[in-house]
Motif scaffolding. Sequence first.
Motif, short mmCIF file in Angstrom:
data_model
loop_
_atom_site.label_atom_id
_atom_site.label_comp_id
_atom_site.label_asym_id
_atom_site.label_seq_id
_atom_site.Cartn_x
_atom_site.Cartn_y
_atom_site.Cartn_z
N ILE A 16 0.86 -1.20 0.00
CA ILE A 16 0.00 0.00 0.00
C ILE A 16 0.89 1.23 0.00
N GLY A 17 0.84 1.99 -1.10
CA GLY A 17 1.68 3.17 -1.24
C GLY A 17 2.93 2.84 -2.02
N GLY A 18 3.11 3.54 -3.12
CA GLY A 18 4.29 3.29 -3.98
C GLY A 18 5.25 4.46 -3.92
N GLY A 19 5.57 4.92 -2.70
CA GLY A 19 6.59 5.96 -2.54
C GLY A 19 7.96 5.30 -2.46
N MET A 20 8.84 5.85 -1.63
CA MET A 20 10.19 5.26 -1.54
C MET A 20 10.14 3.86 -0.93
N ALA A 21 9.43 3.72 0.19
CA ALA A 21 9.40 2.41 0.84
C ALA A 21 8.63 1.40 0.00
N ARG A 48 5.40 9.78 -9.86
CA ARG A 48 5.61 11.08 -9.20
C ARG A 48 4.81 11.14 -7.91
N SER A 49 4.95 10.15 -7.08
CA SER A 49 4.14 10.17 -5.85
C SER A 49 5.04 10.24 -4.62
N GLY A 50 4.44 10.61 -3.52
CA GLY A 50 5.14 10.61 -2.23
C GLY A 50 6.01 11.83 -2.04
N TYR A 57 17.82 16.63 -3.92
CA TYR A 57 19.14 17.14 -4.26
C TYR A 57 20.23 16.32 -3.57
N ALA A 58 19.81 15.62 -2.52
CA ALA A 58 20.78 14.82 -1.77
C ALA A 58 20.10 13.56 -1.24
N ILE A 59 20.87 12.50 -1.17
CA ILE A 59 20.42 11.30 -0.46
C ILE A 59 20.98 11.45 0.94
N ASN A 60 20.09 11.49 1.91
CA ASN A 60 20.53 11.88 3.25
C ASN A 60 21.03 10.74 4.12
N CYS A 61 20.98 9.53 3.63
CA CYS A 61 21.44 8.43 4.45
C CYS A 61 22.29 7.48 3.61
N ALA A 195 3.02 1.21 3.32
CA ALA A 195 4.11 2.15 3.03
C ALA A 195 3.50 3.45 2.53
N ALA A 196 2.55 3.97 3.31
CA ALA A 196 1.74 5.09 2.82
C ALA A 196 2.20 6.46 3.31
N GLY A 197 3.46 6.57 3.75
CA GLY A 197 4.02 7.89 4.05
C GLY A 197 3.56 8.49 5.37
N TYR A 217 6.06 18.93 4.74
CA TYR A 217 5.87 17.56 4.32
C TYR A 217 4.80 17.53 3.23
N ALA A 218 4.86 16.51 2.38
CA ALA A 218 3.97 16.47 1.23
C ALA A 218 2.51 16.62 1.67
N PRO A 219 1.77 17.55 1.04
CA PRO A 219 0.39 17.80 1.48
C PRO A 219 -0.51 16.58 1.31
N SER A 419 15.18 9.06 2.33
CA SER A 419 14.68 8.38 1.13
C SER A 419 15.33 7.01 0.96
N SER A 420 16.65 6.97 1.10
CA SER A 420 17.37 5.71 0.86
C SER A 420 17.05 4.68 1.94
N GLY A 421 16.97 5.14 3.18
CA GLY A 421 16.67 4.22 4.28
C GLY A 421 15.23 3.71 4.21
C1 LIG Z 1 10.33 18.29 2.00
C2 LIG Z 1 11.10 17.01 2.17
C3 LIG Z 1 12.42 16.97 1.87
C4 LIG Z 1 13.13 15.80 1.98
N1 LIG Z 1 14.43 15.82 1.63
C5 LIG Z 1 15.11 14.67 1.61
C6 LIG Z 1 16.44 14.68 1.11
O1 LIG Z 1 16.97 15.71 0.71
N2 LIG Z 1 17.10 13.50 1.06
C7 LIG Z 1 16.53 12.33 1.48
O2 LIG Z 1 17.19 11.29 1.39
N3 LIG Z 1 15.27 12.31 1.98
C8 LIG Z 1 14.55 13.44 2.04
N4 LIG Z 1 13.27 13.45 2.52
C9 LIG Z 1 12.73 12.23 3.14
C10 LIG Z 1 12.08 11.25 2.18
O3 LIG Z 1 11.35 11.93 1.23
C11 LIG Z 1 11.21 10.28 2.99
O4 LIG Z 1 12.01 9.72 4.00
C12 LIG Z 1 10.63 9.15 2.15
O5 LIG Z 1 9.96 9.64 1.03
C13 LIG Z 1 9.68 8.30 3.00
O6 LIG Z 1 9.27 7.22 2.22
P1 LIG Z 1 7.81 6.59 2.38
O7 LIG Z 1 7.67 5.55 1.34
O8 LIG Z 1 7.57 6.21 3.78
O9 LIG Z 1 6.81 7.77 2.05
P2 LIG Z 1 6.54 8.44 0.63
O10 LIG Z 1 7.74 8.38 -0.22
O11 LIG Z 1 5.94 9.76 0.89
O12 LIG Z 1 5.45 7.48 -0.04
C14 LIG Z 1 4.17 7.30 0.49
C15 LIG Z 1 3.27 6.86 -0.67
O13 LIG Z 1 2.00 6.40 -0.18
C16 LIG Z 1 0.97 6.90 -1.00
N5 LIG Z 1 -0.26 6.90 -0.20
C17 LIG Z 1 -0.53 7.68 0.86
N6 LIG Z 1 -1.74 7.35 1.36
C18 LIG Z 1 -2.21 6.34 0.61
C19 LIG Z 1 -3.41 5.59 0.64
N7 LIG Z 1 -4.34 5.78 1.56
N8 LIG Z 1 -3.60 4.64 -0.31
C20 LIG Z 1 -2.65 4.42 -1.26
N9 LIG Z 1 -1.50 5.11 -1.33
C21 LIG Z 1 -1.28 6.05 -0.39
C22 LIG Z 1 1.46 8.28 -1.40
O14 LIG Z 1 0.80 8.76 -2.53
C23 LIG Z 1 2.95 8.01 -1.63
O15 LIG Z 1 3.21 7.59 -2.93
C24 LIG Z 1 12.51 14.62 2.44
C25 LIG Z 1 11.15 14.65 2.76
C26 LIG Z 1 10.45 15.84 2.61
C27 LIG Z 1 9.00 15.87 2.94
#
Ligand SMILES: Cc1cc2nc3c(=O)[nH]c(=O)nc-3n(C[C@H](O)[C@H](O)[C@H](O)COP(=O)(O)OP(=O)(O)OC[C@H]3O[C@@H](n4cnc5c(N)ncnc54)[C@H](O)[C@@H]3O)c2cc1C
Length: 617
Positions: A16-21, A48-50, A57-61, A195-197, A217-219, A419-421
Motif C-alpha cells: 500500500i503506497g508506492g513511494g520510496m518504501a 511522481r508520488s510521495g 538534491y541529496a540522499i541523506n542516508c 508504506a503510505a508515508g 511535508y507532502a500535502p 529516502s534511501s533508508g
Molecule cells: C520536504 C522534504 C524533503 C526531503 N528531503 C530529503 C532529502 O533531501 N534526502 C533524502 O534522502 N530524503 C529526504 N526526505 C525524506 C524522504 O522523502 C522520505 O524519507 C521518504 O519519502 C519516505 O518514504 P515513504 O515511502 O515512507 O513515504 P513516501 O515516499 O511519501 O510514499 C508514500 C506513498 O504512499 C501513498 N499513499 C498515501 N496514502 C495512501 C493511501 N491511503 N492509499 C494508497 N496510497 C497512499 C502516497 O501517494 C505516496 O506515494 C525529504 C522529505 C520531505 C517531505
Amino acid sequence: MGKIKTVWEDCDILVIGGGMAGTGAAYEARYWGRDMKIVCAEKANIDRSGAVAQGLYAINCYMGMQWDENQPEDHVRYARNDLMGLVREDLAFDMARHVDSAVHKFEEWGLPIMRNEKTGYYQREGKWQIMIHGESYKPIVAEAARKSADKIYNRIMVTHLLMDESKENRVGGAVGFNCRTGAFHVFRAKAVIVAAGGASHIFKPRSVGEGMGRTWYAPWSSGSAYALPIAVGAKMTQMENRIVLTRFKDGYGPVGAYFLHLKTYTQNTYGEEYESKWYDHTKAMVGEYIDHTPTPTCLRNHAFIEEVKAGRGPIHMVTMEAFQDPHLEEVGWENFLGMTIGQAVVWASQDIDPKYENPELTTSEPYVMGSHATCSGAWVSGPEDISPPEYFWGYNRMLTVDGLFGAGDTVGGTAHKFSSGSFTEGRIAAKAAVKYVLDLGEEKIEVNKKQCEELKEIIYKPLENYTVGRNEITAGTVSPSYLLPIQGLQRLEKIMDEYVGGISVNYMTNGNMLKRGIELLGTLQEDLEHIGAEDLHQLMRAWELKHRTITSECVAQHTLFREETRWPGYYYRGDHMKLDDDNWHCLTVSRRDPKTGEWTMEKAPLYHIVDEKEDAN
Ligand SMILES: Cc1cc2nc3c(=O)[nH]c(=O)nc-3n(C[C@H](O)[C@H](O)[C@H](O)COP(=O)(O)OP(=O)(O)OC[C@H]3O[C@@H](n4cnc5c(N)ncnc54)[C@H](O)[C@@H]3O)c2cc1C
C-alpha cells in the motif's frame, strides 16, 4: 451502491503506497518471491508520488562503507543522539547495514550521483548526505517497482485493511476506491506492507488561505500509514515525537544544503548569534543532552523559538556572503529548483534575492512521520539476529497484527532513514513478508464478501450524505446536515494546533489541554460520520481527513502519556517542563481497541544495543 463496479484482486503480497518504501518493497518482493503475485496500490501515480515526487538534491542516508567513511554503528549513535536518546537501535542498525546497497542500485538504475573529483568517492554534503542530480529520482525507483510487481494500481486510495476471518488478528488484504473511476477495489492478500508515508495537515499550517497546500511535508501525506494499522488494533510507538522544522519562511525550503554546503549561518534581527545565549536555559531543561555533538535538531529549534519569543526575531539565514561566489549562488538556487521549486517561486514573488538580502527562516507546524529527524510510527518486530526478545516476534518489520508489515514513515522508532533508508526498509519488510507467505504454505486467508460489502457502504457514504443534504440548501457550502472535508480539516488543525502543541501556542501543551483536545477530537470523529463529498476527489479528501483524525488522536494520547518535555523545540509539556530520564528513558506504545475505540498506553523498554564509545557526529 449497485452501480459502483467492484474490482477483485487476489494476491500474495499487497504493497500500500508506492513511494520510496513501497517501491523498495515491490522490487525486493519479486527478488525473493519469484512466483508470487505482487500488487501495489497507490493513491497517486508512482512515477511522481510521495515525498520524493519533485525530486531531491541529496540522499541523506549513506554510510559509505566501501570507503570506510562510516559504519552502521556510527549511524545508530547519530540517530540516538539526535532523538534525545530514544530510538529502536535494532531497527536503526538493520537499516544502516543495508542502506548502501540500495544506493548502489539507484546508481545502477541511472540516478546520477555526484563524485568528489579528488577521491572519486560520492560527493558528500555532510557526514551522512551525498549529492545527486535527483530530479528523476522517483521515476527511477518507480520503474524498478513497475518491472517487479505483477500489477501497479495507480489512483487507488486505500481506506481500510481487511482482516482474515479464519484467524484472529491476521490481516487479509485491503479495500479502497479509484479516485478517478470511482470503482471499489478489493485486494485479498496473504501479506500486506503498509508504506503510505507520513502525515501533514494534522496541525494548522503556517501557510493558510492562498498559501494553503504549501507545507513542508507532502500535502498528500494524510496519515494513512498510521490510521490503517491503528484501525485494526496494531500497536504504535513514539507518536508524540512529532517534528518541527526550521525552514525558509513561506516556501518551507530546506536549509541542510545551505548549512552544510554553502556554510551559511543564522542570526537574529540584530545580526547576533543567538544559539549560545540559550545554553544555560536549555541545560536546565535537558541536562547533558545539550552538550552532545551535533546539537540535537529539536534543541536547535528550541533556541530559535526562545529567541523569537524574546522579541528578537525574525531569524535570518546569512546568505549574502556565500552568494557572492557565483558557484555557491548557483548551488543555492539549484537546491530549490531540484526539490522545492515553491521556495524559489516565493522568493521571486516577494522580491527576495538572497545575494543582496538575508532571507527569513521560521519554524514549521509539526508533522508526524517516521523517517526524518523523528520516529513516530508502528511498533514492529526487529531482525532476529540483533533484536532483544521484547522487540522480536517472528518476522522483521511485522506489526503486532499478523501478516501486516511496514516500512519508511510507517515504522516507528527509526529516525534518519530518509529516502534511501525508507527504500531499504521496504526491501527488508518485503523479504520478511515473502518468508511469511512461504511459511503460511497451504493455509488460506478467508475474507468473505460480507466484510467487503459492509466496507463498501461505509466508504461511499460521504457521497450519499452530500447528495441528500445538498437539497436542503440553495447556495453556499454551509449545510445543517453535512460537513465538507475542508471544513473538517480546518477544525482538526485548529484542535491540534491549540490543544496539542502547534504554532499558535508556541508548541506548548499540558495534561488538561490534551484531555480537552482529545474530547474535541472525539466530537469531530462523531461529526465525520456526516461528512459530505460532492465528487470522487472530495471522497478522497473525506477519507484523508478520517485518517488524519485517527492519527491525531494517537498523537494526542501519546503526548498525554509521556509526562516530560523530552524534545524541547518539537513540543513542550508545560506541566512537566524538564526531560526526565529517571521515568521516561523508554519508548511509549499505544493500542486502540478496534471494537471500543478505547486507547491503552504502556512503556516499552529501551535497549542500547550499540555502545557509546565514540563521538556521535
Ligand atoms: C520536504 C522534504 C524533503 C526531503 N528531503 C530529503 C532529502 O533531501 N534526502 C533524502 O534522502 N530524503 C529526504 N526526505 C525524506 C524522504 O522523502 C522520505 O524519507 C521518504 O519519502 C519516505 O518514504 P515513504 O515511502 O515512507 O513515504 P513516501 O515516499 O511519501 O510514499 C508514500 C506513498 O504512499 C501513498 N499513499 C498515501 N496514502 C495512501 C493511501 N491511503 N492509499 C494508497 N496510497 C497512499 C502516497 O501517494 C505516496 O506515494 C525529504 C522529505 C520531505 C517531505
